[in-house]
Design an enzyme around this catalytic site. Structure first.
Site, PDB file in Angstrom:
ATOM      1  N   ARG A 107      -2.404  -6.071  -8.693  1.00 18.19           N
ATOM      2  CA  ARG A 107      -1.438  -7.158  -8.504  1.00 18.19           C
ATOM      3  C   ARG A 107      -1.704  -8.297  -9.469  1.00 18.19           C
ATOM      4  O   ARG A 107      -0.827  -8.734 -10.189  1.00 18.19           O
ATOM      5  CB  ARG A 107      -1.529  -7.703  -7.065  1.00 18.19           C
ATOM      6  CG  ARG A 107      -0.958  -6.817  -6.022  1.00 18.19           C
ATOM      7  CD  ARG A 107      -1.475  -7.173  -4.657  1.00 18.19           C
ATOM      8  NE  ARG A 107      -2.923  -6.989  -4.606  1.00 18.19           N
ATOM      9  CZ  ARG A 107      -3.649  -7.102  -3.522  1.00 18.19           C
ATOM     10  NH1 ARG A 107      -3.091  -7.461  -2.388  1.00 18.19           N
ATOM     11  NH2 ARG A 107      -4.945  -6.887  -3.550  1.00 18.19           N
ATOM     12  N   HIS A 132       0.837  -1.213   0.000  1.00 23.65           N
ATOM     13  CA  HIS A 132       0.000   0.000   0.000  1.00 23.65           C
ATOM     14  C   HIS A 132       0.870   1.259   0.000  1.00 23.65           C
ATOM     15  O   HIS A 132       0.633   2.191  -0.766  1.00 23.65           O
ATOM     16  CB  HIS A 132      -0.875   0.063   1.276  1.00 23.65           C
ATOM     17  CG  HIS A 132      -1.964  -0.950   1.352  1.00 23.65           C
ATOM     18  ND1 HIS A 132      -2.178  -1.731   2.460  1.00 23.65           N
ATOM     19  CD2 HIS A 132      -2.937  -1.293   0.458  1.00 23.65           C
ATOM     20  CE1 HIS A 132      -3.225  -2.515   2.253  1.00 23.65           C
ATOM     21  NE2 HIS A 132      -3.698  -2.277   1.053  1.00 23.65           N
ATOM     22  N   LYS A 152     -17.832  -5.999   8.162  1.00 24.83           N
ATOM     23  CA  LYS A 152     -16.662  -6.812   7.815  1.00 24.83           C
ATOM     24  C   LYS A 152     -15.841  -7.044   9.077  1.00 24.83           C
ATOM     25  O   LYS A 152     -15.596  -6.098   9.834  1.00 24.83           O
ATOM     26  CB  LYS A 152     -15.819  -6.026   6.792  1.00 24.83           C
ATOM     27  CG  LYS A 152     -15.173  -6.859   5.727  1.00 24.83           C
ATOM     28  CD  LYS A 152     -14.579  -5.935   4.675  1.00 24.83           C
ATOM     29  CE  LYS A 152     -13.639  -6.633   3.743  1.00 24.83           C
ATOM     30  NZ  LYS A 152     -13.070  -5.709   2.765  1.00 24.83           N
ATOM     31  N   SER A 210      -3.238  -7.991   2.537  1.00 24.83           N
ATOM     32  CA  SER A 210      -3.575  -7.908   3.956  1.00 24.83           C
ATOM     33  C   SER A 210      -4.012  -9.280   4.480  1.00 24.83           C
ATOM     34  O   SER A 210      -3.682  -9.658   5.599  1.00 24.83           O
ATOM     35  CB  SER A 210      -4.682  -6.875   4.178  1.00 24.83           C
ATOM     36  OG  SER A 210      -4.229  -5.600   3.794  1.00 24.83           O
TER      37      SER A 210
HETATM   38  P1  ADP Z   1      -9.884  -3.204  -0.716  1.00 19.49           P
HETATM   39  O1  ADP Z   1     -10.583  -3.941   0.381  1.00 19.49           O
HETATM   40  O2  ADP Z   1     -10.607  -1.977  -1.176  1.00 19.49           O
HETATM   41  O3  ADP Z   1      -9.406  -4.060  -1.873  1.00 19.49           O
HETATM   42  P2  ADP Z   1      -7.155  -3.143   0.220  1.00 19.49           P
HETATM   43  O4  ADP Z   1      -6.680  -2.486   1.462  1.00 19.49           O
HETATM   44  O5  ADP Z   1      -7.063  -4.626   0.152  1.00 19.49           O
HETATM   45  O6  ADP Z   1      -8.614  -2.608   0.008  1.00 19.49           O
HETATM   46  O7  ADP Z   1      -6.373  -2.531  -1.027  1.00 19.49           O
HETATM   47  C1  ADP Z   1      -6.409  -1.163  -1.333  1.00 19.49           C
HETATM   48  C2  ADP Z   1      -5.700  -0.923  -2.669  1.00 19.49           C
HETATM   49  O8  ADP Z   1      -4.321  -1.251  -2.547  1.00 19.49           O
HETATM   50  C3  ADP Z   1      -6.234  -1.787  -3.808  1.00 19.49           C
HETATM   51  O9  ADP Z   1      -6.194  -1.025  -4.997  1.00 19.49           O
HETATM   52  C4  ADP Z   1      -5.237  -2.913  -3.886  1.00 19.49           C
HETATM   53  O10 ADP Z   1      -5.194  -3.488  -5.172  1.00 19.49           O
HETATM   54  C5  ADP Z   1      -3.961  -2.170  -3.554  1.00 19.49           C
HETATM   55  N1  ADP Z   1      -2.929  -3.060  -3.048  1.00 19.49           N
HETATM   56  C6  ADP Z   1      -2.982  -3.828  -1.951  1.00 19.49           C
HETATM   57  N2  ADP Z   1      -1.830  -4.528  -1.780  1.00 19.49           N
HETATM   58  C7  ADP Z   1      -1.026  -4.168  -2.817  1.00 19.49           C
HETATM   59  C8  ADP Z   1       0.295  -4.554  -3.249  1.00 19.49           C
HETATM   60  N3  ADP Z   1       0.996  -5.452  -2.573  1.00 19.49           N
HETATM   61  N4  ADP Z   1       0.780  -3.982  -4.371  1.00 19.49           N
HETATM   62  C9  ADP Z   1       0.026  -3.093  -5.059  1.00 19.49           C
HETATM   63  N5  ADP Z   1      -1.199  -2.705  -4.719  1.00 19.49           N
HETATM   64  C10 ADP Z   1      -1.734  -3.226  -3.623  1.00 19.49           C
END
Ligand code: ADP
Length: 164
Positions: free
Chosen positions: A92, A19, A43, A130
């Site tokens: 990803r 992130h 959630k 996550s």
């Molecule tokens: P959501 O529940 O909205 O998917 P996340 O916290 O899982 O929220 O992810 C928020 C954003 O960060 C999303 O666009 C996700 O694709 C991106 N993201 C999460 N992990 C990575 C990573 N390792 N590399 C690139 N982008 C990431």
């Protein structure tokens, strides 16, 4: 609100190195990034939205043009209220792509002024999510190279308290 501001929304439960990488790279493209932690009380999360905001603020304390906040309800309503027209997301995998395509199309139907922009993950972060981190930490593994050490510490405290 500045027109070259982007909203970077997500669950951030917990915020990962992936992130932070997307946000820092985004800062080279946008004048300002508003990082918005989605409030979704139904959630099951490890951290409360307020805790996630606190973690993100600490992780991004070295960055000038970042604001961290929460939002609930529709992303497009939040953007409309804040006069934000750009959304930054990371990509990803193909699974991310399919979900993101649907989300961005739905958002544009509801709010045609909005554009979603994607940054490809950097190789070393491509495996980080996550949910994987939650598994690793709950089974006693190390979060090194995936999450900051203080995020890992906070996760361990939480898991211990919950008895996981
Ligand atoms: P959501 O529940 O909205 O998917 P996340 O916290 O899982 O929220 O992810 C928020 C954003 O960060 C999303 O666009 C996700 O694709 C991106 N993201 C999460 N992990 C990575 C990573 N390792 N590399 C690139 N982008 C990431």
């Amino acid at each position: 609100m500045n027109n070259n501001t982007a909203l970077c929304p997500g669950s951030f439960d917990p915020p990962t190195d992936g992130h932070i990488n997307i946000i820092q790279r985004g800062l080279k493209i946008f004048d300002k990034i508003v990082v918005a932690v989605a409030i979704n009380r139904s959630k099951k999360t490890i951290f409360t939205p307020e805790e996630r905001v606190e973690l993100l603020r600490k992780l991004l304390s070295g960055e000038k043009n970042v604001e961290v906040t929460t939002f609930s309800g529709l992303l497009v309503d939040f953007c409309r209220n804040q006069k934000i027209y750009k959304v930054l997301r990371g990509l990803r995998t193909v699974t991310d792509y399919e979900y993101e395509l649907q989300m961005s199309l739905a958002n544009r139907i509801m709010y045609p002024d909005i554009e979603t922009l994607f940054l490809m993950t950097e190789g070393r972060f491509s495996h980080i999510s996550s949910s994987i981190i939650k598994e690793v930490i709950s089974f006693g593994g190390s979060g090194k190279g995936m999450i900051h050490s203080f995020v890992e510490k906070k996760m361990r405290e939480k898991l211990l308290r919950r008895g996981d």
